[in-house]
Design a protein around this motif. Structure first.
Motif, short mmCIF file in Angstrom:
data_model
loop_
_atom_site.label_atom_id
_atom_site.label_comp_id
_atom_site.label_asym_id
_atom_site.label_seq_id
_atom_site.Cartn_x
_atom_site.Cartn_y
_atom_site.Cartn_z
N HIS A 109 0.93 -1.58 0.18
CA HIS A 109 0.01 0.09 0.11
C HIS A 109 0.98 1.70 0.22
CE1 HIS A 109 -3.58 3.05 0.55
NE2 HIS A 109 -2.45 3.22 1.74
N HIS A 110 0.59 2.40 -1.40
CA HIS A 110 1.45 3.37 -0.96
C HIS A 110 0.87 4.41 -1.37
CE1 HIS A 110 0.68 3.89 -5.16
NE2 HIS A 110 0.71 2.37 -5.32
N ILE A 111 0.74 6.04 -0.10
CA ILE A 111 0.40 7.18 -0.50
C ILE A 111 1.64 7.97 -1.50
CG2 ILE A 111 -0.81 6.53 1.67
CD1 ILE A 111 1.31 8.39 3.02
N ARG A 112 0.69 8.82 -1.48
CA ARG A 112 1.96 9.84 -2.24
C ARG A 112 2.41 11.01 -0.95
NH1 ARG A 112 -2.33 11.97 -7.41
NH2 ARG A 112 -2.75 9.97 -7.63
N LYS A 113 1.81 10.91 -0.54
CA LYS A 113 2.85 12.31 0.19
C LYS A 113 1.74 12.11 1.91
CE LYS A 113 2.63 16.18 -2.38
NZ LYS A 113 2.67 17.57 -2.64
N LEU A 114 3.28 12.25 3.27
CA LEU A 114 2.99 11.44 4.43
C LEU A 114 1.71 12.72 4.93
CD1 LEU A 114 6.43 10.13 6.00
CD2 LEU A 114 4.05 8.86 5.32
N LYS A 115 2.05 13.32 5.06
CA LYS A 115 0.97 14.46 5.25
C LYS A 115 -0.16 14.89 4.82
CE LYS A 115 1.25 18.22 1.83
NZ LYS A 115 1.52 19.55 1.44
N ASP A 116 -0.39 13.72 3.78
CA ASP A 116 -1.96 13.19 3.68
C ASP A 116 -2.77 12.30 4.51
OD1 ASP A 116 -1.78 14.80 1.38
OD2 ASP A 116 -1.22 12.95 0.29
N LEU A 117 -1.96 11.79 5.38
CA LEU A 117 -2.45 10.88 6.83
C LEU A 117 -3.58 11.57 8.08
CD1 LEU A 117 -0.15 8.20 6.62
CD2 LEU A 117 -1.89 8.32 5.75
N SER A 118 -3.35 11.42 8.05
CA SER A 118 -4.41 12.42 9.61
C SER A 118 -3.88 11.68 10.50
CB SER A 118 -6.27 11.94 9.21
OG SER A 118 -7.02 10.46 9.21
N GLY A 119 -3.94 10.25 10.61
CA GLY A 119 -3.39 9.75 12.08
C GLY A 119 -3.80 9.30 12.87
N ARG A 120 -5.40 9.09 12.50
CA ARG A 120 -6.34 8.61 13.29
C ARG A 120 -6.27 7.70 13.51
NH1 ARG A 120 -10.94 12.44 10.95
NH2 ARG A 120 -10.22 14.57 11.58
N LYS A 121 -5.97 6.59 12.70
CA LYS A 121 -6.12 5.20 11.99
C LYS A 121 -5.24 4.83 12.29
CE LYS A 121 -10.35 5.33 9.02
NZ LYS A 121 -10.42 4.20 8.46
N GLN A 122 -4.84 2.57 13.29
CA GLN A 122 -4.21 2.88 14.33
C GLN A 122 -2.44 2.74 12.39
OE1 GLN A 122 -3.50 2.43 16.67
NE2 GLN A 122 -1.40 1.53 16.86
N TRP A 123 -2.93 2.19 11.22
CA TRP A 123 -1.87 1.88 10.11
C TRP A 123 -1.43 3.13 10.15
CZ3 TRP A 123 -3.06 4.26 5.28
CH2 TRP A 123 -4.60 4.54 5.26
N GLU A 124 -1.97 4.47 10.20
CA GLU A 124 -1.46 5.75 9.53
C GLU A 124 -0.63 5.96 10.39
OE1 GLU A 124 -5.50 8.24 7.47
OE2 GLU A 124 -5.15 8.18 9.94
N ILE A 125 -0.75 5.99 11.74
CA ILE A 125 0.05 6.33 12.72
C ILE A 125 1.49 5.33 12.90
CG2 ILE A 125 0.29 5.27 15.45
CD1 ILE A 125 -2.26 6.45 15.85
N ALA A 126 1.39 3.71 12.30
CA ALA A 126 2.23 2.94 12.01
C ALA A 126 3.09 3.75 10.79
CB ALA A 126 1.84 1.88 11.38
N MET A 127 2.37 4.24 9.54
CA MET A 127 3.72 4.87 8.79
C MET A 127 4.10 5.99 8.85
SD MET A 127 0.65 4.01 5.31
CE MET A 127 1.96 4.35 4.15
#
Length: 49
Positions: A7-25
């Motif tokens: 799974h890949h995203i374009r930018k780390l700043k696009d993550l909200s940090g609300r979900k566990q997988w986002e926090i891990a990334m």
């Protein structure tokens, strides 16, 4: 011995940090994460925390 998908995203700043997988990334400072096929499907369906 489990098939993995990346799974890949374009930018780390696009993550909200609300979900566990986002926090891990965010914690790893990585834009990619290896997931099993089942979890990757759940993530895209919005059902993975």
């Amino acid at each position: 011995n489990v098939p993995l998908e990346i799974h890949h995203i374009r930018k780390l700043k696009d993550l909200s940090g609300r979900k566990q997988w986002e926090i891990a990334m965010i914690g790893r400072k990585r834009k990619t994460m290896a997931l099993c096929v089942y979890c990757h499907d759940k993530l895209h369906a919005g059902k993975l925390d």
